[in-house]
Design an enzyme around this catalytic site. Sequence first.
Site, PDB file in Angstrom:
ATOM      1  NE  ARG A   1      -0.627  -9.385  -3.486  1.00 55.64           N
ATOM      2  CZ  ARG A   1      -1.760  -9.643  -4.116  1.00 55.64           C
ATOM      3  NH1 ARG A   1      -1.791  -9.663  -5.427  1.00 55.64           N
ATOM      4  NH2 ARG A   1      -2.864  -9.885  -3.449  1.00 55.64           N
TER       5      ARG A   1
ATOM      6  CG  HIS B   1       4.215   7.276  -5.246  1.00 58.32           C
ATOM      7  ND1 HIS B   1       3.763   6.138  -5.890  1.00 58.32           N
ATOM      8  CD2 HIS B   1       3.959   8.315  -6.075  1.00 58.32           C
ATOM      9  CE1 HIS B   1       3.249   6.490  -7.060  1.00 58.32           C
ATOM     10  NE2 HIS B   1       3.349   7.797  -7.199  1.00 58.32           N
TER      11      HIS B   1
ATOM     12  CG  ASP C   1      -5.072   6.490   3.754  1.00 55.15           C
ATOM     13  OD1 ASP C   1      -4.858   6.106   2.583  1.00 55.15           O
ATOM     14  OD2 ASP C   1      -5.396   7.665   4.035  1.00 55.15           O
TER      15      ASP C   1
ATOM     16  CE  LYS D   1      23.145  10.907  -6.023  1.00 51.20           C
ATOM     17  NZ  LYS D   1      23.717  12.150  -6.472  1.00 51.20           N
TER      18      LYS D   1
END
Length: 206
Positions: free
Chosen positions: A91, A109, A141, A172
């Site tokens: 979210r 990410h 941010d 990994k």
Amino acid sequence: MKRIGILISGRGSNMVALAEAVSAGRIPGAVIAVVISDQSSAAGLVRARELGLETLLIERRGRSRVEHDGEIAAALRAQEVELVCLAGYMRLLSPEFIEAFRGRILNIHPSLLPSFPGLEAQAQAIRHGVKFSGCTVHFVDETLDGGPVVAQAVVPVLDDDTPDTLAARILKEEHRLYAEAVALIVSGNYSVAGRRVSATAQEDKE
Ligand code: GRF
């Protein structure tokens, strides 16, 4: 001891990697204070309990984002959390939450940001035809996957990769990179100049 709070929504393999790194002494001076999931079905919740970690389920239950985030922030404060690690938390956080923990929220990410922000980053990389991808740990941010980069790792994209095979290769690296990046931030041996995050010389700590 720096108290870490981890937010998850699903599998939780990065959460486990952080917890194992703390146990193995690879994140000196840190302790996992709490693992919070917004999804009751998150497999990561079960894994966190198995690891003996404090867990909390804080579902949205039809409330506004600000109300939901407010409950999460209150739980983190109650646990005296100083560093929030997003680990597959699906979210978007409210500006209020980000302001409350400014400079103290990390995310991982599965792409080399700023390429391929948002969902299905591995599929985006394959569709685009890039030859290398990887993962990025960054400060959070108000922008989507856009905060200052703390660390990145590169993996090749192979001709016969599917989103799943590429995701496995990246994952990994995620597990290694996230622990290293959290160790750097916990150590305090870094500086931020604009968007540039740099490791600084180790300070002698008593
Ligand atoms: C990881 O690929 C992470 O980079 C992304 O979501 C996935 C979460 O996986 N933000 P897990 O829940 O940590 O196993």
